[in-house]
Scaffold this motif. Structure first.
Motif, PDB file in Angstrom:
ATOM      1  N   HIS A  92       0.944  -1.495   0.237  1.00  0.00           N
ATOM      2  CA  HIS A  92      -0.264  -0.217   0.054  1.00  0.00           C
ATOM      3  C   HIS A  92       0.714   1.495   0.512  1.00  0.00           C
ATOM      4  CE1 HIS A  92      -3.630   2.422   0.891  1.00  0.00           C
ATOM      5  NE2 HIS A  92      -2.398   2.834   1.730  1.00  0.00           N
ATOM      6  N   GLU A  93       1.879   1.757   1.187  1.00  0.00           N
ATOM      7  CA  GLU A  93       2.367   2.483   1.007  1.00  0.00           C
ATOM      8  C   GLU A  93       3.582   2.611  -0.033  1.00  0.00           C
ATOM      9  OE1 GLU A  93       2.317   5.075   2.926  1.00  0.00           O
ATOM     10  OE2 GLU A  93       0.528   3.422   4.099  1.00  0.00           O
ATOM     11  N   LEU A  94       3.637   1.616  -0.660  1.00  0.00           N
ATOM     12  CA  LEU A  94       4.813   1.805  -2.074  1.00  0.00           C
ATOM     13  C   LEU A  94       3.971   2.141  -3.194  1.00  0.00           C
ATOM     14  CD1 LEU A  94       7.169   0.935  -2.666  1.00  0.00           C
ATOM     15  CD2 LEU A  94       6.736  -1.033  -3.338  1.00  0.00           C
ATOM     16  N   GLY A  95       2.844   1.702  -3.459  1.00  0.00           N
ATOM     17  CA  GLY A  95       1.578   1.944  -4.396  1.00  0.00           C
ATOM     18  C   GLY A  95       1.914   3.753  -3.854  1.00  0.00           C
ATOM     19  N   HIS A  96       1.577   4.063  -2.755  1.00  0.00           N
ATOM     20  CA  HIS A  96       2.145   5.753  -2.592  1.00  0.00           C
ATOM     21  C   HIS A  96       2.569   6.243  -3.545  1.00  0.00           C
ATOM     22  CE1 HIS A  96      -2.042   6.478  -0.478  1.00  0.00           C
ATOM     23  NE2 HIS A  96      -1.558   6.020   0.945  1.00  0.00           N
ATOM     24  N   SER A  97       4.495   6.180  -3.504  1.00  0.00           N
ATOM     25  CA  SER A  97       5.492   6.003  -3.463  1.00  0.00           C
ATOM     26  C   SER A  97       5.392   5.906  -5.111  1.00  0.00           C
ATOM     27  CB  SER A  97       6.662   5.417  -3.003  1.00  0.00           C
ATOM     28  OG  SER A  97       6.574   3.454  -3.607  1.00  0.00           O
ATOM     29  N   LEU A  98       4.857   5.339  -5.510  1.00  0.00           N
ATOM     30  CA  LEU A  98       4.900   5.757  -7.697  1.00  0.00           C
ATOM     31  C   LEU A  98       3.437   6.675  -7.671  1.00  0.00           C
ATOM     32  CD1 LEU A  98       3.726   1.590  -7.568  1.00  0.00           C
ATOM     33  CD2 LEU A  98       5.736   2.763  -8.078  1.00  0.00           C
ATOM     34  N   GLY A  99       2.609   7.400  -6.406  1.00  0.00           N
ATOM     35  CA  GLY A  99       1.754   7.999  -7.217  1.00  0.00           C
ATOM     36  C   GLY A  99       0.051   8.189  -6.814  1.00  0.00           C
ATOM     37  N   LEU A 100       0.081   6.480  -6.658  1.00  0.00           N
ATOM     38  CA  LEU A 100      -1.158   6.045  -6.070  1.00  0.00           C
ATOM     39  C   LEU A 100      -1.773   6.660  -4.829  1.00  0.00           C
ATOM     40  CD1 LEU A 100       0.460   4.048  -8.637  1.00  0.00           C
ATOM     41  CD2 LEU A 100      -2.158   2.902  -7.606  1.00  0.00           C
ATOM     42  N   ALA A 101      -3.106   7.770  -4.815  1.00  0.00           N
ATOM     43  CA  ALA A 101      -4.187   7.824  -3.270  1.00  0.00           C
ATOM     44  C   ALA A 101      -4.962   6.866  -3.156  1.00  0.00           C
ATOM     45  CB  ALA A 101      -4.888   8.953  -4.764  1.00  0.00           C
ATOM     46  N   HIS A 102      -5.892   6.808  -1.951  1.00  0.00           N
ATOM     47  CA  HIS A 102      -6.506   5.421  -2.222  1.00  0.00           C
ATOM     48  C   HIS A 102      -7.363   5.358  -2.589  1.00  0.00           C
ATOM     49  CE1 HIS A 102      -5.157   6.880   2.717  1.00  0.00           C
ATOM     50  NE2 HIS A 102      -4.101   5.790   2.034  1.00  0.00           N
ATOM     51  N   SER A 103      -8.330   4.208  -2.520  1.00  0.00           N
ATOM     52  CA  SER A 103      -8.563   3.516  -3.632  1.00  0.00           C
ATOM     53  C   SER A 103      -9.989   2.709  -3.039  1.00  0.00           C
ATOM     54  CB  SER A 103      -8.321   2.198  -4.715  1.00  0.00           C
ATOM     55  OG  SER A 103      -8.607   2.027  -5.646  1.00  0.00           O
ATOM     56  N   ILE A 104     -10.937   1.742  -3.621  1.00  0.00           N
ATOM     57  CA  ILE A 104     -12.349   1.784  -3.648  1.00  0.00           C
ATOM     58  C   ILE A 104     -11.850   0.870  -2.574  1.00  0.00           C
ATOM     59  CG2 ILE A 104     -13.606   2.728  -4.507  1.00  0.00           C
ATOM     60  CD1 ILE A 104     -13.402   0.262  -6.559  1.00  0.00           C
ATOM     61  N   ASN A 106     -11.481  -4.100  -1.691  1.00  0.00           N
ATOM     62  CA  ASN A 106     -11.253  -5.368  -2.431  1.00  0.00           C
ATOM     63  C   ASN A 106      -9.840  -4.191  -3.486  1.00  0.00           C
ATOM     64  OD1 ASN A 106     -13.010  -6.616  -1.360  1.00  0.00           O
ATOM     65  ND2 ASN A 106     -14.320  -6.606  -2.963  1.00  0.00           N
ATOM     66  N   ASN A 107      -9.041  -3.724  -2.990  1.00  0.00           N
ATOM     67  CA  ASN A 107      -8.131  -3.408  -3.837  1.00  0.00           C
ATOM     68  C   ASN A 107      -6.613  -2.615  -2.595  1.00  0.00           C
ATOM     69  OD1 ASN A 107      -8.131  -2.683  -6.637  1.00  0.00           O
ATOM     70  ND2 ASN A 107     -10.241  -2.161  -5.833  1.00  0.00           N
ATOM     71  N   VAL A 108      -5.296  -3.375  -3.388  1.00  0.00           N
ATOM     72  CA  VAL A 108      -4.551  -2.060  -2.017  1.00  0.00           C
ATOM     73  C   VAL A 108      -4.265  -1.177  -1.432  1.00  0.00           C
ATOM     74  CG1 VAL A 108      -1.471  -2.344  -1.850  1.00  0.00           C
ATOM     75  CG2 VAL A 108      -2.870  -4.561  -2.863  1.00  0.00           C
ATOM     76  N   MET A 109      -4.977  -0.064  -2.518  1.00  0.00           N
ATOM     77  CA  MET A 109      -5.200   1.103  -2.423  1.00  0.00           C
ATOM     78  C   MET A 109      -6.100   1.194  -1.101  1.00  0.00           C
ATOM     79  SD  MET A 109      -1.558   1.537  -2.817  1.00  0.00           S
ATOM     80  CE  MET A 109      -1.668   3.549  -2.469  1.00  0.00           C
ATOM     81  N   TYR A 110      -6.784   0.684  -0.510  1.00  0.00           N
ATOM     82  CA  TYR A 110      -7.794   0.882   0.109  1.00  0.00           C
ATOM     83  C   TYR A 110      -7.309   1.254   1.141  1.00  0.00           C
ATOM     84  CZ  TYR A 110     -12.470   0.728   2.562  1.00  0.00           C
ATOM     85  OH  TYR A 110     -13.508   1.055   3.212  1.00  0.00           O
ATOM     86  N   ALA A 111      -7.801   2.510   2.097  1.00  0.00           N
ATOM     87  CA  ALA A 111      -7.195   2.886   3.107  1.00  0.00           C
ATOM     88  C   ALA A 111      -6.970   1.782   4.564  1.00  0.00           C
ATOM     89  CB  ALA A 111      -7.765   4.467   3.566  1.00  0.00           C
ATOM     90  N   THR A 112      -7.839   0.836   4.320  1.00  0.00           N
ATOM     91  CA  THR A 112      -7.709   0.195   5.095  1.00  0.00           C
ATOM     92  C   THR A 112      -7.948  -1.484   4.871  1.00  0.00           C
ATOM     93  OG1 THR A 112     -10.151  -0.371   5.883  1.00  0.00           O
ATOM     94  CG2 THR A 112      -8.848   1.594   7.042  1.00  0.00           C
TER      95      THR A 112
END
Length: 131
Positions: A92-104, A106-112
């Motif tokens: 998740h945090e590496l996704g932020h370093s790639l420029g991704l924000a929180h998502s919906i 059932n996704n890694v970038m979902y906040a929880t």
């Protein structure tokens, strides 16, 4: 991201989980998250902290700054998690370093999220940023 590379450095207790997170994002083959060398400029530093103070009251945090960004992993909270949960946080945090924000959900970038595999929205957002 410098061109198509994020060169990382630093050390962490959670190197195994961070390596798995790196492999997850590298599988998309647009940006290469790779160890820093003497021939690259370090873009991201992995760093452990051990604190329950308000600024560190989380499992992990990506912090953008000029020069290299920092991915803080908080041992005060991460220690009680399973290996898969630690991997999920690193992904998740590496996704932020790639420029991704929180998502919906059932996704890694979902906040929880505790997912370790990228969801369809994660992949779509990544492809949007890196066509």
């Amino acid at each position: 991201v410098d061109g198509s590379v994020i060169a990382w450095g630093g050390t962490t207790t959670y190197s195994s989980q961070c390596s798995s997170a790196i492999s997850t994002w590298n599988a998309l083959r647009k940006i290469s998250v790779t160890p820093d060398t003497i021939w690259t400029i370090q873009d991201l530093t992995f760093k452990d902290v051990n604190s329950t103070s308000s600024w560190y009251a989380w499992y992990a945090k990506w912090y953008q700054r000029s020069g290299d960004d920092v991915l803080y992993l908080n041992k005060a909270f991460m220690g009680s998690l399973s290996s898969n949960q630690k991997q999920s946080i690193c992904t998740h945090e590496l996704g932020h370093s790639l420029g991704l924000a929180h998502s919906i959900i059932n996704n890694v970038m979902y906040a929880t999220s505790w997912d370790t595999s990228l969801g369809s929205q994660d992949q779509s957002d990544y492809s949007y940023l890196y066509p």
